[in-house]
Design a protein around this motif. Structure first.
Motif, PDB file in Angstrom:
ATOM      1  N   TYR A 132      44.006  37.955  53.871  1.00 14.08           N
ATOM      2  CA  TYR A 132      42.684  37.431  53.497  1.00 14.08           C
ATOM      3  C   TYR A 132      42.418  37.670  52.007  1.00 14.08           C
ATOM      4  O   TYR A 132      41.930  36.786  51.310  1.00 14.08           O
ATOM      5  N   LEU A 133      42.730  38.870  51.531  1.00 13.52           N
ATOM      6  CA  LEU A 133      42.495  39.186  50.119  1.00 13.52           C
ATOM      7  C   LEU A 133      43.317  38.271  49.203  1.00 13.52           C
ATOM      8  O   LEU A 133      42.817  37.824  48.171  1.00 13.52           O
ATOM      9  N   ALA A 134      44.545  37.974  49.591  1.00 15.03           N
ATOM     10  CA  ALA A 134      45.382  37.063  48.795  1.00 15.03           C
ATOM     11  C   ALA A 134      44.770  35.657  48.784  1.00 15.03           C
ATOM     12  O   ALA A 134      44.715  34.997  47.739  1.00 15.03           O
ATOM     13  N   LEU A 135      44.290  35.208  49.934  1.00 14.98           N
ATOM     14  CA  LEU A 135      43.633  33.901  50.019  1.00 14.98           C
ATOM     15  C   LEU A 135      42.360  33.889  49.174  1.00 14.98           C
ATOM     16  O   LEU A 135      42.113  32.939  48.425  1.00 14.98           O
ATOM     17  N   ALA A 136      41.573  34.939  49.277  1.00 21.19           N
ATOM     18  CA  ALA A 136      40.330  35.028  48.498  1.00 21.19           C
ATOM     19  C   ALA A 136      40.634  34.992  47.001  1.00 21.19           C
ATOM     20  O   ALA A 136      39.907  34.346  46.237  1.00 21.19           O
ATOM     21  N   GLN A 137      41.699  35.638  46.592  1.00 22.56           N
ATOM     22  CA  GLN A 137      42.084  35.621  45.171  1.00 22.56           C
ATOM     23  C   GLN A 137      42.432  34.195  44.739  1.00 22.56           C
ATOM     24  O   GLN A 137      41.979  33.734  43.699  1.00 22.56           O
ATOM     25  N   ARG A 138      43.216  33.486  45.544  1.00 23.81           N
ATOM     26  CA  ARG A 138      43.619  32.118  45.197  1.00 23.81           C
ATOM     27  C   ARG A 138      42.448  31.151  45.214  1.00 23.81           C
ATOM     28  O   ARG A 138      42.287  30.324  44.330  1.00 23.81           O
ATOM     29  N   LEU A 139      41.614  31.260  46.247  1.00 30.20           N
ATOM     30  CA  LEU A 139      40.606  30.243  46.491  1.00 30.20           C
ATOM     31  C   LEU A 139      39.262  30.540  45.823  1.00 30.20           C
ATOM     32  O   LEU A 139      38.578  29.621  45.379  1.00 30.20           O
ATOM     33  N   PHE A 140      38.882  31.802  45.759  1.00 33.85           N
ATOM     34  CA  PHE A 140      37.543  32.142  45.261  1.00 33.85           C
ATOM     35  C   PHE A 140      37.573  32.798  43.877  1.00 33.85           C
ATOM     36  O   PHE A 140      36.964  32.307  42.945  1.00 33.85           O
ATOM     37  N   THR A 141      38.260  33.920  43.766  1.00 32.46           N
ATOM     38  CA  THR A 141      38.250  34.689  42.524  1.00 32.46           C
ATOM     39  C   THR A 141      38.884  33.916  41.377  1.00 32.46           C
ATOM     40  O   THR A 141      38.422  33.998  40.239  1.00 32.46           O
ATOM     41  N   GLY A 142      39.932  33.155  41.675  1.00 30.67           N
ATOM     42  CA  GLY A 142      40.628  32.408  40.638  1.00 30.67           C
ATOM     43  C   GLY A 142      39.917  31.145  40.188  1.00 30.67           C
ATOM     44  O   GLY A 142      40.373  30.464  39.282  1.00 30.67           O
ATOM     45  N   ASP A 143      38.793  30.806  40.806  1.00 30.58           N
ATOM     46  CA  ASP A 143      38.050  29.592  40.465  1.00 30.58           C
ATOM     47  C   ASP A 143      36.785  29.985  39.724  1.00 30.58           C
ATOM     48  O   ASP A 143      35.870  30.579  40.299  1.00 30.58           O
ATOM     49  N   ALA A 144      36.722  29.628  38.434  1.00 27.16           N
ATOM     50  CA  ALA A 144      35.562  29.989  37.622  1.00 27.16           C
ATOM     51  C   ALA A 144      34.284  29.312  38.103  1.00 27.16           C
ATOM     52  O   ALA A 144      33.187  29.746  37.766  1.00 27.16           O
ATOM     53  N   ASN A 145      34.399  28.264  38.919  1.00 31.41           N
ATOM     54  CA  ASN A 145      33.214  27.555  39.402  1.00 31.41           C
ATOM     55  C   ASN A 145      32.636  28.176  40.680  1.00 31.41           C
ATOM     56  O   ASN A 145      31.553  27.812  41.100  1.00 31.41           O
ATOM     57  N   VAL A 146      33.333  29.107  41.303  1.00 29.87           N
ATOM     58  CA  VAL A 146      32.802  29.763  42.500  1.00 29.87           C
ATOM     59  C   VAL A 146      31.822  30.831  42.053  1.00 29.87           C
ATOM     60  O   VAL A 146      32.181  31.793  41.375  1.00 29.87           O
ATOM     61  N   ARG A 147      30.551  30.650  42.423  1.00 31.38           N
ATOM     62  CA  ARG A 147      29.495  31.574  42.012  1.00 31.38           C
ATOM     63  C   ARG A 147      29.340  32.716  43.003  1.00 31.38           C
ATOM     64  O   ARG A 147      29.146  33.865  42.625  1.00 31.38           O
TER      65      ARG A 147
END
Length: 163
Positions: free
Chosen positions: A125-140
């Motif tokens: 889950y943490l790896a997915l969150a890094q790819r999908l959420f943390t790595g996207d500057a547009n995710v607030r």
């Protein structure tokens, strides 16, 4: 899109097939009181017109867990900084490419997306969150809810059957 006209037999077939699409054509025909060739023709028509999107096997999670572990089910709310169509489309395109994302919904009001995820464990889950959420500057903002029990799960849509 072409107009689809359904009668009581078509609606009953849709209802029955949602319960178990592996039933024989003979059994279905008996249930809706038509001949097997007529039943087969109607089911094919339901596929061809796109009402039946696909047929899948639904895996029982507890039985699969006995083989490979429970995994981690999670429902995630995602809010984006910029909500323009191109930003929404870009996030959606990335989300649906992830195999762990079982469902991706654009929603309103509230967050921009609700995702249903299933990963093997918390590190996945943490790896997915890094790819999908943390790595996207547009995710607030991301708000994750980790499932502790599945009380109900169905893929069946209500079909208004004639009385």
């Amino acid at each position: 899109m072409e107009e689809i006209i359904l009668d009581a037999v078509d609606l009953k077939l849709l209802d029955l097939l949602q319960d178990d699409a592996a039933r024989s054509n003979q059994w279905l025909a008996e249930q809706v009181h038509v001949s097997p060739p007529t039943c087969l023709r109607r089911v094919r028509r339901l596929h061809e017109c796109g009402l039946i999107e696909r047929q899948v096997a639904i895996v029982q999670p507890e039985r699969l867990a006995a083989v490979q572990g429970h995994g981690l089910a999670c429902i995630v709310e995602v809010a984006l900084d910029r909500q323009g169509a191109e930003w929404l489309d870009a996030f959606e395109a990335r989300a649906v490419q992830e195999p762990c994302v079982q469902q991706c919904w654009r929603v309103s009001p509230g967050p921009d997306f609700v995702l249903v995820l299933h990963t093997s464990d918390m590190p996945a889950y943490l790896a997915l969150a890094q790819r999908l959420f943390t790595g996207d500057a547009n995710v607030r903002n991301v708000k994750a809810f980790f499932a502790t029990k599945r009380a109900k799960f169905t893929t069946k849509l209500p079909v208004a059957l004639a009385a």
